[in-house]
Scaffold this motif. Structure first.
Motif, PDB file in Angstrom:
ATOM      1  N   UNK A 212       0.840  -1.202   0.000  1.00  0.00           N
ATOM      2  CA  UNK A 212       0.000   0.000   0.000  1.00  0.00           C
ATOM      3  C   UNK A 212       0.871   1.247   0.000  1.00  0.00           C
ATOM      4  N   UNK A 213       1.953   1.207   0.744  1.00  0.00           N
ATOM      5  CA  UNK A 213       2.884   2.329   0.788  1.00  0.00           C
ATOM      6  C   UNK A 213       4.283   1.839   0.420  1.00  0.00           C
ATOM      7  N   UNK A 214       4.950   2.617  -0.390  1.00  0.00           N
ATOM      8  CA  UNK A 214       6.313   2.293  -0.784  1.00  0.00           C
ATOM      9  C   UNK A 214       7.016   3.576  -1.195  1.00  0.00           C
ATOM     10  N   UNK A 215       8.312   3.498  -1.405  1.00  0.00           N
ATOM     11  CA  UNK A 215       9.082   4.690  -1.750  1.00  0.00           C
ATOM     12  C   UNK A 215       8.675   5.204  -3.130  1.00  0.00           C
ATOM     13  N   UNK A 216       8.402   6.492  -3.205  1.00  0.00           N
ATOM     14  CA  UNK A 216       8.059   7.135  -4.467  1.00  0.00           C
ATOM     15  C   UNK A 216       9.214   8.055  -4.863  1.00  0.00           C
ATOM     16  N   UNK A 217       9.707   7.891  -6.083  1.00  0.00           N
ATOM     17  CA  UNK A 217      10.843   8.689  -6.553  1.00  0.00           C
ATOM     18  C   UNK A 217      10.341   9.920  -7.291  1.00  0.00           C
ATOM     19  N   UNK A 218      10.977  11.053  -7.036  1.00  0.00           N
ATOM     20  CA  UNK A 218      10.585  12.307  -7.672  1.00  0.00           C
ATOM     21  C   UNK A 218      11.807  13.007  -8.257  1.00  0.00           C
ATOM     22  N   UNK A 219      11.603  13.672  -9.379  1.00  0.00           N
ATOM     23  CA  UNK A 219      12.692  14.425 -10.006  1.00  0.00           C
ATOM     24  C   UNK A 219      12.970  15.688  -9.199  1.00  0.00           C
ATOM     25  N   UNK A 220      14.217  16.101  -9.192  1.00  0.00           N
ATOM     26  CA  UNK A 220      14.585  17.338  -8.506  1.00  0.00           C
ATOM     27  C   UNK A 220      14.242  18.559  -9.355  1.00  0.00           C
ATOM     28  N   UNK A 221      14.076  18.348 -10.666  1.00  0.00           N
ATOM     29  CA  UNK A 221      13.829  19.467 -11.581  1.00  0.00           C
ATOM     30  C   UNK A 221      12.425  19.352 -12.178  1.00  0.00           C
ATOM     31  N   UNK A 222      11.784  20.476 -12.512  1.00  0.00           N
ATOM     32  CA  UNK A 222      10.385  20.471 -12.978  1.00  0.00           C
ATOM     33  C   UNK A 222      10.258  20.083 -14.445  1.00  0.00           C
ATOM     34  N   UNK A 223      10.525  18.813 -14.749  1.00  0.00           N
ATOM     35  CA  UNK A 223      10.429  18.339 -16.128  1.00  0.00           C
ATOM     36  C   UNK A 223       9.339  17.279 -16.233  1.00  0.00           C
ATOM     37  N   UNK A 224       8.893  17.038 -17.477  1.00  0.00           N
ATOM     38  CA  UNK A 224       7.787  16.108 -17.720  1.00  0.00           C
ATOM     39  C   UNK A 224       8.163  15.068 -18.771  1.00  0.00           C
TER      40      UNK A 224
END
Length: 520
Positions: free
Chosen positions: A249-261
């Motif tokens: 249900x919960x796990x590590x979510x990775x996010x970019x440091x820069x605002x790119x798509x």
């Protein structure tokens, strides 16, 4: 002039007509003369385009009409030159908005890491031993995930069941070797692990358990909680619950440091008469900022273009396909696809994975499309990968799979259909395997390692194949089916498929929010 002859004239002149351009020529009062004149006029251009759009045809025809009118007009007497008027900066026309387009994504370097795919790693020779290795690896990988669950951490080997007490509650993890219905209406599951096999019964009186059993596929790995029956014969299990590996249900979510798509595409089907060229060109113009679309700022944040298979329509993929092909040469299909994708801005990295219409082996996992077949795709700012592929974009974990196995999963699990694209994808996440059924429409390559196991949890699960756009969130995973750029073919009509072309999901790698752009 019939449509086929008209198209062949342009192909012989090394040009490709869009559907709109074809209609404009056919509707012209003297099509045969117009075609020759148009081809001649286009050949005279210094930078002659390969793809001829309806807009280009209209411009050429108007120019020819103007010339003919000028030829019959009386000569025009010279007129005195008008006085020069100085144009101040205030009186000049404003610049077009797209000339000011400065994409934010161009300021950042690409960060792409291909984590796992089969290209260059396929060593299976098709022997029985290779299939044994494949299914052993599947069992060990998914079995390990199941045994880490709190409700299955005390699971026992099947071979040990004969040493346990009658009516004792037991838990086992096994691969489903067979599934059938008994004469009494009960569901019978034959389970096996590395130590042995056992028969598990799901009684018809337990409706919720019967519903669960209906979702069980042969060759997948599941956990079973059951009451043990030992009566002098081989042990049997009376099932109390069925457990899939699923994702936490919960796990590590990775996010970019820069605002790119990342813009997600699939199922272009270049070469088909139903390929929506004009719609795709509209999308490309939007990416380049050549649009008055209020979301042009969003286009500037696109750093990656991820294509999940079926770049071209291919040859001989489905019955009577040749009747709906605009280009019946696979090399020319890829040439056109490359020319189109060459219009993607240089700061965008293109990730290209194959599908079942592409010129690769039909069995999965599929290697990347070979350079000998699609050399033009390799000349782009592209990364050619296999299907499926795990990759990291700016630190965000993607699982990209074309989706051929949906044909088998949808037909075998009650409640699934082709009109809703994300429920079959979520089922695969729950089963932790991209093609759990062996022997159906999805061919499997006997590799020593099962590349279709979902051993790591992705941040984004991206598929295609169904030609229907869909977006959902499942346990912090973005589940996206990117639809298509192909209209309805006769084959789709027979299958009851209602495509949703021209829809492009754009996912923000920093926030994981998804925007949906429609170009139709």
């Amino acid at each position: 002039m019939d449509e086929g002859a008209l198209v062949r004239k342009f192909i012989e002149a090394e040009m490709q007509l869009t559907q709109e351009a074809l209609e404009k020529l056919r509707n012209n009062k003297d099509a045969s003369v117009s075609v020759d004149r148009v081809i001649l006029a286009l050949k005279e251009l210094e930078n002659r385009p390969f793809l001829i759009t309806g807009e280009i045809i209209s411009e050429v025809l108007e120019r020819q009409t103007h010339r003919e009118e000028q030829a019959i007009l009386p000569p025009v007497l010279p007129q005195p030159e008008p006085a020069k008027v100085e144009v101040t900066a205030e009186k000049r026309l404003p610049e077009l908005s797209f000339t000011k387009f400065k994409p934010l994504a161009a300021e950042y370097a690409p960060r792409v890491k291909v984590v796992r795919e089969v290209t260059g790693q396929s060593y299976g020779e098709g022997d029985i031993s290779d299939f044994v290795s494949l299914f052993r690896d599947r069992y060990e990988c998914i079995g390990s995930i199941l045994k880490k669950r709190l409700d299955l951490n005390d699971a026992v080997p099947i071979s040990s069941l004969r040493n346990l007490l009658d009516k004792q509650q037991v838990k086992v993890v096994g691969m489903v070797r067979d599934k059938r219905e008994s004469a009494a209406g009960n569901i019978v599951l034959e389970l096996e692990d590395l130590s042995g096999s056992v028969t598990a019964l799901v009684f018809s009186s337990n409706k919720e358990l019967v519903r669960k059993a209906g979702e069980v596929n042969t060759d997948e790995v599941i956990g079973v909680v059951a009451s043990l029956k030992v009566d002098g014969r081989a042990p049997r299990l009376f099932v109390r619950d069925i457990i899939w590996p699923d994702i936490p249900i919960k796990h590590e979510v990775h996010r970019a440091e820069e605002p790119v798509c990342a813009a997600l595409l699939s199922d272009l089907h270049v070469g088909s008469t139903q390929f929506f060229e004009d719609v795709f060109l509209k999308f490309l113009r939007w990416l380049r900022g050549e649009s008055d679309d209020p979301d042009v700022g969003l286009a500037g944040t696109v750093k990656y273009l991820v294509i999940a298979g079926d770049i071209v329509d291919g040859i001989g993929v489905y019955p009577h396909q040749e009747e709906e092909l605009l280009i019946n040469d696979i090399f020319k299909q890829y040439d056109l696809a490359a020319k189109l994708l060459a219009q993607v801005p240089d700061h965008i990295t293109i990730i290209i994975s194959p599908g079942n219409h592409d010129a690769v082996r039909p069995s999965e996992p599929q290697p990347a499309i070979h350079k000998d077949i699609a050399s033009g795709l390799y000349d782009l700012n592209s990364i050619m990968v296999g299907n499926p592929v795990r990759l990291s974009l700016h630190g965000v974990e993607f699982l990209v799979y074309h989706g051929r196995s949906f044909d088998d999963v949808i037909s075998s699990i009650p409640g699934l259909n082709r009109e809703e694209a994300t429920p079959p994808m979520i089922k695969l996440l729950k089963k932790r395997h991209l093609a759990p059924i062996y022997g159906g429409r999805t061919l499997l390559s006997p590799e020593k390692k099962d590349y279709l196991v979902i051993d790591e949890i992705p941040d984004v699960f991206h598929c295609g194949h169904l030609h229907v756009f869909g977006y959902d969130r499942y346990r912090d995973v973005s589940v996206i089916n990117s639809g298509t750029f192909q209209g309805m073919t006769n084959f789709m009509r027979q299958l009851g498929v209602r495509p949703t072309p021209g829809i492009v999901p754009i996912i923000n790698l920093q926030t994981h929010e998804a925007a949906v752009k429609k170009f139709v």
